[in-house]
Design a protein around this motif. Sequence first.
Motif, mmCIF file in Angstrom:
data_model
loop_
_atom_site.group_PDB
_atom_site.id
_atom_site.type_symbol
_atom_site.label_atom_id
_atom_site.label_comp_id
_atom_site.label_asym_id
_atom_site.label_seq_id
_atom_site.Cartn_x
_atom_site.Cartn_y
_atom_site.Cartn_z
ATOM 1 N N PHE A 75 -5.098 2.860 1.208
ATOM 2 C CA PHE A 75 -5.320 1.457 0.852
ATOM 3 C C PHE A 75 -5.465 1.315 -0.664
ATOM 4 C CE2 PHE A 75 -6.152 1.088 5.395
ATOM 5 C CZ PHE A 75 -5.488 -0.103 5.677
ATOM 6 N N THR A 76 -4.396 1.687 -1.347
ATOM 7 C CA THR A 76 -4.273 1.507 -2.785
ATOM 8 C C THR A 76 -2.800 1.248 -3.052
ATOM 9 O OG1 THR A 76 -4.546 2.524 -4.970
ATOM 10 C CG2 THR A 76 -3.933 3.996 -3.190
ATOM 11 N N THR A 77 -2.494 0.563 -4.166
ATOM 12 C CA THR A 77 -1.087 0.331 -4.479
ATOM 13 C C THR A 77 -0.573 1.333 -5.510
ATOM 14 O OG1 THR A 77 -1.792 -1.332 -6.078
ATOM 15 C CG2 THR A 77 -1.132 -2.125 -3.913
ATOM 16 N N GLN A 78 -1.471 2.219 -5.986
ATOM 17 C CA GLN A 78 -1.038 3.259 -6.921
ATOM 18 C C GLN A 78 -0.352 4.393 -6.164
ATOM 19 O OE1 GLN A 78 -3.912 4.896 -9.595
ATOM 20 N NE2 GLN A 78 -5.025 2.980 -9.814
ATOM 21 N N PRO A 79 0.590 5.062 -6.827
ATOM 22 C CA PRO A 79 1.122 6.287 -6.204
ATOM 23 C C PRO A 79 -0.004 7.303 -6.048
ATOM 24 C CG PRO A 79 2.347 5.702 -8.212
ATOM 25 C CD PRO A 79 1.171 4.787 -8.142
ATOM 26 N N VAL A 80 -0.049 8.011 -4.930
ATOM 27 C CA VAL A 80 -1.103 9.001 -4.719
ATOM 28 C C VAL A 80 -0.501 10.404 -4.799
ATOM 29 C CG1 VAL A 80 -2.827 9.897 -3.122
ATOM 30 C CG2 VAL A 80 -2.481 7.428 -3.317
ATOM 31 N N THR A 81 -0.909 11.125 -5.861
ATOM 32 C CA THR A 81 -0.345 12.457 -6.115
ATOM 33 C C THR A 81 -1.420 13.537 -6.230
ATOM 34 O OG1 THR A 81 -0.435 12.027 -8.491
ATOM 35 C CG2 THR A 81 1.641 11.511 -7.375
ATOM 36 N N ASP A 82 -2.666 13.122 -6.290
ATOM 37 C CA ASP A 82 -3.771 14.083 -6.408
ATOM 38 C C ASP A 82 -5.064 13.410 -5.940
ATOM 39 O OD1 ASP A 82 -4.463 12.330 -8.424
ATOM 40 O OD2 ASP A 82 -4.051 13.709 -10.062
ATOM 41 N N PHE A 83 -6.175 14.134 -6.050
ATOM 42 C CA PHE A 83 -7.455 13.620 -5.536
ATOM 43 C C PHE A 83 -7.899 12.375 -6.313
ATOM 44 C CE2 PHE A 83 -12.179 14.522 -4.673
ATOM 45 C CZ PHE A 83 -12.110 13.990 -3.399
ATOM 46 N N GLU A 84 -7.711 12.388 -7.638
ATOM 47 C CA GLU A 84 -8.094 11.240 -8.468
ATOM 48 C C GLU A 84 -7.421 9.964 -7.979
ATOM 49 O OE1 GLU A 84 -10.962 12.466 -10.171
ATOM 50 O OE2 GLU A 84 -10.393 10.524 -11.009
ATOM 51 N N SER A 85 -6.111 10.036 -7.780
ATOM 52 C CA SER A 85 -5.383 8.828 -7.354
ATOM 53 C C SER A 85 -5.711 8.483 -5.900
ATOM 54 C CB SER A 85 -3.881 8.966 -7.587
ATOM 55 O OG SER A 85 -3.391 10.223 -7.190
ATOM 56 N N LYS A 87 -8.544 8.721 -4.603
ATOM 57 C CA LYS A 87 -9.850 8.057 -4.630
ATOM 58 C C LYS A 87 -9.795 6.591 -5.067
ATOM 59 C CE LYS A 87 -12.228 11.165 -6.941
ATOM 60 N NZ LYS A 87 -13.297 11.902 -7.615
ATOM 61 N N THR A 88 -8.622 6.119 -5.502
ATOM 62 C CA THR A 88 -8.507 4.692 -5.828
ATOM 63 C C THR A 88 -8.389 3.851 -4.552
ATOM 64 O OG1 THR A 88 -6.082 4.739 -6.016
ATOM 65 C CG2 THR A 88 -7.344 5.210 -8.027
ATOM 66 N N SER A 89 -8.344 4.511 -3.390
ATOM 67 C CA SER A 89 -8.205 3.783 -2.123
ATOM 68 C C SER A 89 -9.458 2.975 -1.804
ATOM 69 C CB SER A 89 -7.959 4.761 -0.975
ATOM 70 O OG SER A 89 -6.831 5.547 -1.242
ATOM 71 N N ASP A 90 -9.235 1.853 -1.139
ATOM 72 C CA ASP A 90 -10.335 0.991 -0.687
ATOM 73 C C ASP A 90 -10.819 1.523 0.674
ATOM 74 O OD1 ASP A 90 -11.963 -0.979 0.346
ATOM 75 O OD2 ASP A 90 -10.681 -2.641 -0.319
ATOM 76 N N THR A 91 -11.849 2.382 0.639
ATOM 77 C CA THR A 91 -12.297 3.022 1.878
ATOM 78 C C THR A 91 -13.004 2.028 2.802
ATOM 79 O OG1 THR A 91 -14.284 3.774 0.744
ATOM 80 C CG2 THR A 91 -12.487 5.359 0.920
ATOM 81 N N GLY A 92 -13.575 0.961 2.211
ATOM 82 C CA GLY A 92 -14.188 -0.085 3.031
ATOM 83 C C GLY A 92 -13.126 -0.758 3.891
ATOM 84 N N MET A 93 -11.988 -1.052 3.261
ATOM 85 C CA MET A 93 -10.863 -1.647 3.982
ATOM 86 C C MET A 93 -10.366 -0.697 5.066
ATOM 87 S SD MET A 93 -8.236 -4.156 3.708
ATOM 88 C CE MET A 93 -7.901 -4.598 2.017
ATOM 89 N N TYR A 150 0.833 -1.202 0.000
ATOM 90 C CA TYR A 150 0.000 0.000 0.000
ATOM 91 C C TYR A 150 0.876 1.265 0.000
ATOM 92 C CZ TYR A 150 -3.859 -3.112 1.113
ATOM 93 O OH TYR A 150 -4.791 -4.107 1.069
ATOM 94 N N THR A 151 0.311 2.310 -0.561
ATOM 95 C CA THR A 151 1.041 3.572 -0.662
ATOM 96 C C THR A 151 1.054 4.286 0.690
ATOM 97 O OG1 THR A 151 0.471 3.802 -2.970
ATOM 98 C CG2 THR A 151 1.039 5.839 -1.797
ATOM 99 N N ILE A 152 2.250 4.639 1.147
ATOM 100 C CA ILE A 152 2.373 5.444 2.360
ATOM 101 C C ILE A 152 3.064 6.745 1.968
ATOM 102 C CG2 ILE A 152 3.367 5.602 4.682
ATOM 103 C CD1 ILE A 152 3.294 2.503 4.774
ATOM 104 N N ASN A 153 2.403 7.862 2.210
ATOM 105 C CA ASN A 153 2.997 9.186 1.938
ATOM 106 C C ASN A 153 3.417 9.834 3.243
ATOM 107 O OD1 ASN A 153 2.475 8.889 -0.777
ATOM 108 N ND2 ASN A 153 0.858 10.431 -0.879
ATOM 109 N N GLN A 154 4.531 10.549 3.198
ATOM 110 C CA GLN A 154 5.003 11.250 4.398
ATOM 111 C C GLN A 154 5.730 12.533 4.026
ATOM 112 O OE1 GLN A 154 8.122 9.282 6.618
ATOM 113 N NE2 GLN A 154 8.210 10.911 8.149
#
Length: 430
Positions: free
Chosen positions: A362-372, A374-380, A349-353
Amino acid sequence: MIKNKSKALFEKAKNLIPGGVNSPVRAFKAVGGDPIFIKSAKGPYIIDEDGNQYIELINSWGPMILGHAHPMILSAIQEAIPNSTSFGAPTAREVEIAELIISMVPSVEKVRMVNSGTEATMSAIRVARGYTGRDKIIKFEGCYHGHGDAFLIAAGSGAITMGTPDSPGVTKGTAKDTLLAPYNDLAAVERLVSQNKNEIAALIIEPVAGNMGCIPPQKGYLEGLREICTREGIVLIFDEVMTGFRLAKGGAQEYYGVTPDMTTLGKIIGGGLPVGAYGGKMEIMDCVSPAGPVYQAGTLSGNPIAMAAGLAMLNHLNDHPEVYTKLVEITDKIVAGMRINQEKLGLNYTINQVGSMYNRFFTTQPVTDFESAKTSDTGMFGKYFQMMLERGVYIAPSQYESFFVSTAITDELIDELTKADYEVLKALHA
Ligand SMILES: *Cc1c(COP(=O)(O)O)cnc(C)c1O
């Protein structure tokens, strides 16, 4: 874990307060289950009405950066109280805190105190509009600037670049003056600027996004925004309500070495009391009433008790740069533990710091903006949240929030956190 009292209080509160809470995220709606009602907190711990104790990773969404009920803050408040709790007239402490903020935050040459981050951002864009004589502002998808109408705007569809209301009660008239761009995309800002030549008063941004999880600005991004704003006569506003006094004593602008024209502050600035502030270049701030024509006021602004708490906090941070070293040390250890846990379990999973701001998406994509994001699994995330709470760890009840550490977190507590994180991740992937 017994939650009888919290449950009863929430049932009662729902009949008296909209949704049972005075700010929506507290209701746990994004993660399911009922909120816990807090009775007290001390150092790294928070204790609910049923007597359950949790390790604190919300810390009032940032302000309790030294841990709860810090003796230095408490005694500053206690010293101020016997002299009465409000005057609605100027005080020496307001001069002192203004001088201190100006000395700490690079962009601030003059400052006005208000009562919340929301008030600070609302006022800042009014001043920017008054100063430039222009109406429109640019904000970024996923950035949060409080609940002012101008900020509760969603991206318009397709070719339409202007925003649409993101809450009932926000008018289309207001929405048409707020333009939205994706975070970390300079070309999108250039497009908005050229489509709205000489119409944009201000560009407001969280220099590190902290309200869609933690998203750092990419290399050169803040510098690029600075260049565009200077070239186009747009007031660059850093909303440092979260990052201010957190990433460094001078906030993200010190951390990244990029100086905006205006800055909004909140959270840490009040040491846990309701305080906000906005400030910036002399020339811009001199537009504010009564020095200039842009009206902004407040019956309780600069409240003596709030100023006492804020001064105690800011003086401490100013005099103890080691606070920042310690915060980063603690965060680095927590994040290292989370990464090791993921490795052990074969997860990615992506961890930003950034400094003492961090979170796991809870996503394996890099998260750089709101779109990415939102790929997180919020249920998880919801399950993770509940299981951490059961293990005595109190984290923000939403995937799209940063974690907030305090200097009260010890190595033993970091080990506890790491162990809880491992157990929960393991159970979730069994
Ligand atoms: C919390 C926050 C606000 C709003 O502050 P309030 O005191 O809740 O009104 C504005 N901007 C940012 C970046 C924030 O994190």
